[in-house]
Write an enzyme that holds these catalytic residues in place. Structure first.
Site, mmCIF file in Angstrom:
data_model
loop_
_atom_site.group_PDB
_atom_site.id
_atom_site.type_symbol
_atom_site.label_atom_id
_atom_site.label_comp_id
_atom_site.label_asym_id
_atom_site.label_seq_id
_atom_site.Cartn_x
_atom_site.Cartn_y
_atom_site.Cartn_z
ATOM 1 C CG HIS A 1 -0.251 -0.072 2.520
ATOM 2 N ND1 HIS A 1 0.213 -1.252 3.038
ATOM 3 C CD2 HIS A 1 0.093 0.889 3.416
ATOM 4 C CE1 HIS A 1 0.801 -1.022 4.196
ATOM 5 N NE2 HIS A 1 0.749 0.276 4.454
ATOM 6 C CG HIS B 1 0.939 5.506 4.175
ATOM 7 N ND1 HIS B 1 0.199 5.416 5.338
ATOM 8 C CD2 HIS B 1 1.714 4.384 4.164
ATOM 9 C CE1 HIS B 1 0.519 4.310 5.989
ATOM 10 N NE2 HIS B 1 1.442 3.669 5.296
HETATM 11 P P1 AMP Z 1 2.148 0.696 7.280
HETATM 12 O O1 AMP Z 1 2.794 0.989 8.584
HETATM 13 O O2 AMP Z 1 2.802 1.384 6.114
HETATM 14 O O3 AMP Z 1 1.963 -0.786 7.056
HETATM 15 O O4 AMP Z 1 0.721 1.361 7.382
HETATM 16 C C1 AMP Z 1 -0.432 0.662 7.728
HETATM 17 C C2 AMP Z 1 -1.545 1.667 7.786
HETATM 18 O O5 AMP Z 1 -2.761 0.965 7.748
HETATM 19 C C3 AMP Z 1 -1.559 2.517 9.073
HETATM 20 O O6 AMP Z 1 -1.537 3.894 8.726
HETATM 21 C C4 AMP Z 1 -2.865 2.116 9.738
HETATM 22 O O7 AMP Z 1 -3.494 3.193 10.390
HETATM 23 C C5 AMP Z 1 -3.689 1.616 8.557
HETATM 24 N N1 AMP Z 1 -4.720 0.631 8.887
HETATM 25 C C6 AMP Z 1 -4.591 -0.490 9.627
HETATM 26 N N2 AMP Z 1 -5.754 -1.157 9.688
HETATM 27 C C7 AMP Z 1 -6.643 -0.448 8.948
HETATM 28 C C8 AMP Z 1 -8.030 -0.615 8.617
HETATM 29 N N3 AMP Z 1 -8.738 -1.659 9.059
HETATM 30 N N4 AMP Z 1 -8.623 0.333 7.861
HETATM 31 C C9 AMP Z 1 -7.913 1.404 7.410
HETATM 32 N N5 AMP Z 1 -6.611 1.607 7.681
HETATM 33 C C10 AMP Z 1 -5.980 0.703 8.438
#
Ligand code: AMP
Ligand code: ZN
Length: 145
Positions: A108, A110
């Site tokens: 993903h 951001h």
């Molecule tokens: P990363 O640290 O790059 O893996 O980012 C993961 C992101 O996913 C974080 O910003 C979390 O807040 C977000 N996240 C985790 N679970 C969910 C969810 N169920 N819905 C939306 N965002 C999520």
């Protein structure tokens, strides 16, 4: 690191569950390859994620075909966020591997709208106000049209 690299849904993966609809999400965009949805713990208002629908743990496993689509799509979504949310800048952040701060091992990107300067935390922010999130999402969606 999740070793699964064939693009098939991975057991217990949060973003695979979002893709299948088993977990709720506030979606901004979807097509056959990608989903964009609001981050549940935004670091700025309007922070959202662009994710592949297929499960690839990191950039390193992503097929080139998807990589080639990801940046133009990120550009389109970033423009929509800037327009829709009256932001003046945007950060694109992409973590690969736990040591790099990746908490969800499903590729993903951001997309983080910015209104004022300052350092961004690499960790998730405070839990979003889920009553407000759909309105923020709607503003971005309007920017897409
Ligand atoms: P990363 O640290 O790059 O893996 O980012 C993961 C992101 O996913 C974080 O910003 C979390 O807040 C977000 N996240 C985790 N679970 C969910 C969810 N169920 N819905 C939306 N965002 C999520
Ligand atoms: Zn997954």
């Amino acid at each position: 690191m999740n070793p699964q690299t064939n693009g098939k849904p991975a057991e217990g993966c949060v973003f695979c569950q979002i893709d299948s609809g088993r977990l709720p999400s506030i979606r901004i965009y979807e097509d056959q390859d990608f989903l964009a949805f609001m981050d549940i713990a935004p670091v700025t208002e309007g922070h959202f994620l662009l994710a592949t629908r297929a499960h690839y743990p990191t950039l390193l496993e992503m097929p080139e075909k998807l990589l080639a689509r990801a940046l133009p799509l990120a550009q389109k979504l970033a423009r929509a966020a800037l327009d829709g949310l009256s932001a003046s800048g945007v950060n694109l952040l992409q973590n690969n591997g736990e040591v790099a701060g990746q908490a969800v091992p499903h590729w993903h990107l951001h997309i983080i709208p910015r209104r004022r300067p300052g350092e961004l935390p690499l960790r998730p922010g405070a839990p979003a106000d889920v009553t407000q999130l759909p309105f923020t999402a709607e503003k971005i969606i309007r920017g897409l049209k």
